[in-house]
Design a protein around this motif. Sequence first.
Motif: not given
Length: 324
Positions: A166-172, A318-322, A157-161, A99-110
């Motif tokens: 951005i990072e996963v779904k668009s590449k599946i 799987e992709k998100f965890n990776t 939840q919405l931020l994680r979605t 969750e901390a890593l996710t929050a950091q990426e959310i912040k980085r991407l604005g």
Amino acid sequence: MQPLIVTFSSRLPRVTLFCLGGLVFCLLAGAIHEGHEVRAEVVDRVVAVVNDDIILLSELNKSLAPFYQKIAAAGYSEEQARRMRFKAREDLLAQMVDEALTAQEIKRLGLTVGSAEIDNMIERIKEVNYLTDEALRDALQREGTTLPAYREELKEQLLRTKLVNIEVKSKIVVTEADIKDYYDAHAERFAGEKEYHLRNLMLVIPDEDSAPVVRQRMEAIVAELKGGLAFADAARKYSESVLAQDGGDLGKIGLSTFSDEIRTALEGREAGEFTDIMVTDQGLQLFYIESLVPAGGRTLAEASAEIEDTLFKQIVDEKFNTWL
């Protein structure tokens, strides 16, 4: 050496220090003058460092409290409870790091979520669950939370979605070959299953001493059935089940819903046949197959959309965890 957070108490203002190894760093302004009595007291620990963020023992313990309460109330042995507490602690800490890593990426991407998006999500939740505003508040209160706190959860939840999009779904991409492979690997799921229209006849065993007598009565009933007595008539005449007046009619039931014992007893039997005498918690029972109804399976085309959705969700996880 595990980092500690300690507090020094004296007649001077409280000073909180962060200790790492043998070094002490002052985090809050204050002064300790020579000659004053000072007492050190550990008030917290750093249990994880996630890039520039830290996770404190107090935060972990607060999140663990509900899990520990459930484990304590479940009546496990001390050794079982100890193992379960350790597993819960390990899993929850890993989740907090994620969750901390996710929050950091959310912040980085604005990434941001507006009040209108949260409002829309709440309205969809109310619509799906047929809830009024008052019913939603009551449900949240029973869960020990409030609407503002719930809105914060939905925001996360919405931020994680958005991050996953951005990072996963668009590449599946789920191909037709993937869908067919899944369909073939789970053929029994899409082939459907037979439904059994059953009747039962039950004799209650009031105590151990009467068990032989009850079995003799059931064996006599079996003899009458083999002699041509209709099962429904036998159930009305002899059964001690609440369904006796309806001829023991259980209705149509899918094979997968039965216990292993009953499934085994029915295996290989056709309509018009009944099982051997079965010893159950309710007493001695016979099950009669009134009819067999084939349940409709689904073709690859009919199941394709469901399979694609299932595979997509699996790959996303799987992709998100990776990626994380």
